[in-house]
Design an enzyme around this catalytic site. Structure first.
Site, PDB file in Angstrom:
ATOM      1  N   GLU A 245      47.655  40.237  47.908  1.00 46.88           N
ATOM      2  CA  GLU A 245      48.684  39.199  48.057  1.00 46.88           C
ATOM      3  C   GLU A 245      49.999  39.734  48.615  1.00 46.88           C
ATOM      4  OE1 GLU A 245      48.961  35.989  45.097  1.00 46.88           O
ATOM      5  OE2 GLU A 245      47.323  36.966  44.033  1.00 46.88           O
ATOM      6  N   HIS A 261      26.017  52.726  38.883  1.00 45.51           N
ATOM      7  CA  HIS A 261      24.607  52.332  38.816  1.00 45.51           C
ATOM      8  C   HIS A 261      24.197  51.504  40.021  1.00 45.51           C
ATOM      9  CE1 HIS A 261      24.169  53.982  34.792  1.00 45.51           C
ATOM     10  NE2 HIS A 261      25.448  53.627  34.667  1.00 45.51           N
ATOM     11  N   LYS A 352      44.995  25.386  49.049  1.00 42.67           N
ATOM     12  CA  LYS A 352      45.313  24.402  48.007  1.00 42.67           C
ATOM     13  C   LYS A 352      45.571  23.030  48.632  1.00 42.67           C
ATOM     14  CE  LYS A 352      46.820  27.676  44.482  1.00 42.67           C
ATOM     15  NZ  LYS A 352      47.887  28.278  43.703  1.00 42.67           N
TER      16      LYS A 352
HETATM   17  O1  PA5 Z   1      49.905  34.839  42.936  1.00 42.18           O
HETATM   18  C1  PA5 Z   1      49.581  33.740  43.368  1.00 42.18           C
HETATM   19  O2  PA5 Z   1      50.345  33.034  44.042  1.00 42.18           O
HETATM   20  C2  PA5 Z   1      48.202  33.203  43.066  1.00 42.18           C
HETATM   21  O3  PA5 Z   1      47.338  34.210  42.669  1.00 42.18           O
HETATM   22  C3  PA5 Z   1      48.311  32.100  42.013  1.00 42.18           C
HETATM   23  O4  PA5 Z   1      48.687  32.651  40.775  1.00 42.18           O
HETATM   24  C4  PA5 Z   1      46.970  31.358  41.888  1.00 42.18           C
HETATM   25  O5  PA5 Z   1      46.673  30.718  43.097  1.00 42.18           O
HETATM   26  C5  PA5 Z   1      46.988  30.319  40.777  1.00 42.18           C
HETATM   27  O6  PA5 Z   1      48.132  29.533  40.855  1.00 42.18           O
HETATM   28  P1  PA5 Z   1      48.967  29.262  39.529  1.00 42.18           P
HETATM   29  O7  PA5 Z   1      49.381  30.610  39.042  1.00 42.18           O
HETATM   30  O8  PA5 Z   1      50.123  28.439  39.972  1.00 42.18           O
HETATM   31  O9  PA5 Z   1      48.039  28.545  38.610  1.00 42.18           O
END
Ligand code: PA5
Length: 368
Positions: A245, A261, A352
Site C-alpha cells: 500500500e 513444506h 470499492k
Molecule cells: O489501508 C487501507 O486503506 C485498506 O487496507 C483498508 O483498511 C481496507 O480497504 C478496509 O477499509 P476499512 O479499514 O475502512 O474498513
C-alpha cells in the site's frame, strides 16, 4: 523523535524530495505510533467503560473481523495474547461468519471507514444471529447504523489513512477484549510504550538501513518476500501489506514453518527473483532458528539476497510494536526512494467504487 532529530532531518536522510512526496505525512504517522497509542489507551479505556456490554465471564472468546488496515490490529492481539488466554481469539476476513460462532463470543466489527462491504455484512450477520457485536469505526454506515439501533460503537478519530490508524485500532480492540481474555492488555501496551521510548533511535536507523537495501533490490527487479512465524506474524504480515500500500509494489508473505513444506521447492526453479526478509523476535524457539538457518544456507548457495529484521525489546508487546514500526518506516522510506507518495491507494478506492456500482450493498437498507 529520538535525540533531537526532527522530521525534516529524517526526510533528508531518506532523499532530497522525500518531504514533498509524503503528502499526508505518513512518515510522521509511523514515527508517532507510541504517542498515539499512549493517548488511545486512556481514551478507549474510558469509552469502553461507558458501554453496556454483557458480563465478560459469559463469553468464551472474541471474534475480530476486519479487512486490510482494519485487520492487522486483531492479528497483533492474537500474537500478543493467544498463548496466554484460555479464551479463543478468532480472526475473520470473510463476508460470512463460521457456524460455530454464537452468542458466547464477543464480535468486534472493525472498519476504519465504516463502509467496507465485507465488514458490514459480518456486522449484519452478527445482528441477525444475536451475537453481541461492537463496532469499531470512525464513521460511515457502521457508525450510523450502530447508533440508530442503539448498539455499542467505539468511535475512532476521522481523517487518517486506515493503515495509519493502527495505534487507535489496537488500543480500541485491546480495551474491548481485555476483560473477556482475562489479560491486562492495556497495561501491557502502556509498559511496552515506555520500553519502546528507549529504543526509538534504533527503530529508525534499522528501518532506514533496510529501506535502502530493499530499494536497491527492487531496482534490480527483485520482489520482497517476507517470512514470519508465530508470535511475530503481525509485523511480518503488516510488512508485506505496508510495502503493497505505501510503496505500491508487489510483496509476498510466507509463514514458517509451513513454507518449508512447499514453497521451499521454488528455490530450485526458474522463478526466484525475490529478496527475502525474515522477521524475528527474541522468543524464537530453537526449532525455528534451525529452520531459518537451513533457509539461509540455501539462499547463500543460490545467491538469493536475504535480511533479518529483529525486534529489540525484552517484552513481547514492545518487540511486536518495534517490529511494526520498523516495517512501517521501511515501507514508507522505500516509497519515497521510489518517488512514490505513500498515502493514496487509488486502485483500492476504484475497486470499492466499482463494487458499490455493481452490488451497492447497504447496511441501512438491510436493517429496514
Ligand atoms: O489501508 C487501507 O486503506 C485498506 O487496507 C483498508 O483498511 C481496507 O480497504 C478496509 O477499509 P476499512 O479499514 O475502512 O474498513
Amino acid at each position: 523523535m529520538g535525540a533531537g532529530i526532527s522530521i525534516d532531518d529524517i526526510y533528508s536522510l531518506v532523499s532530497p524530495k522525500a518531504k514533498l512526496l509524503d503528502s499526508s505525512g505518513m512518515l510522521l504517522h509511523a514515527l508517532s505510533m507510541p504517542k498515539y497509542l499512549s493517548e488511545s489507551i486512556v481514551r478507549y479505556k474510558e469509552d469502553v467503560s461507558k458501554l453496556t456490554l454483557p458480563d465478560p465471564s459469559t463469553f468464551d472468546g472474541v471474534v475480530i473481523s476486519g479487512m486490510g488496515g482494519s485487520f492487522i490490529s486483531g492479528l497483533f492481539l492474537q500474537d500478543l495474547a493467544s498463548d496466554r488466554s484460555s479464551k479463543a481469539i478468532i480472526l475473520n476476513r470473510d463476508v460470512r461468519l463460521p457456524r460455530f460462532i454464537d452468542e458466547k463470543k464477543l464480535l468486534v466489527a472493525v472498519s476504519y471507514s465504516g463502509n467496507t462491504e465485507e465488514t458490514l455484512r459480518i456486522y449484519l450477520e452478527g445482528l441477525r444471529r444475536n451475537i453481541p457485536v461492537v463496532a469499531v469505526t470512525s464513521g460511515g454506515e457502521l457508525a450510523a447504523v450502530s447508533e440508530k439501533l442503539g448498539k455499542p460503537v467505539i468511535r475512532l478519530p476521522p481523517g487518517i489513512p486506515p493503515r495509519a490508524a493502527f495505534p487507535h485500532l489496537t488500543a480500541a480492540i485491546a480495551a474491548l477484549t481485555s476483560s473477556v481474555l482475562g489479560l491486562d492488555l492495556l497495561g501491557e501496551l502502556r509498559r511496552a510504550i515506555d520500553e519502546l521510548a528507549k529504543r526509538e533511535d534504533s527503530v529508525l536507523s534499522d528501518g532506514l538501513a533496510l529501506s535502502r537495501l530493499l530499494f536497491s533490490d527492487v531496482q534490480n527487479n527483485l520482489t520482497p518476500l517476507i517470512y514470519g512465524y508465530s508470535p511475530y506474524l503481525s509485523p511480518a504480515y503488516r510488512f508485506k501489506t505496508q510495502i503493497n500500500e505505501n510503496s505500491k509494489i508487489h510483496a509476498f508473505f510466507g509463514e514458517l514453518p509451513e513454507v518449508n513444506h512447499n514453497e521451499i521447492m521454488g528455490w530450485n526453479g526458474v522463478l526466484k527473483s525475490f529478496t527475502v526478509v525474515f522477521v524475528r523476535g527474541r522468543e524464537e524457539p530453537k526449532y525455528m532458528e534451525a529452520r531459518i538457518e537451513f533457509l539461509e544456507n540455501l539462499f547463500d548457495k543460490n545467491n538469493i539476497r536475504f535480511y533479518n529484521l529483529h525486534g529489540n525489546c525484552e517484552k513481547r508487546a514492545c518487540e511486536l510494536l518495534s517490529l511494526i514500526m520498523k516495517a512501517d518506516v521501511v515501507s514508507i522510506a522505500l516509497a519515497l526512494l521510489l518517488g512514490v507518495d505513500p498515502t493514496p491507494v487509488d486502485t483500492i478506492t476504484q475497486l470499492k467504487k466499482f463494487l458499490d456500482s455493481k452490488i451497492g450493498f447497504s447496511l441501512h437498507r438491510e436493517i429496514n
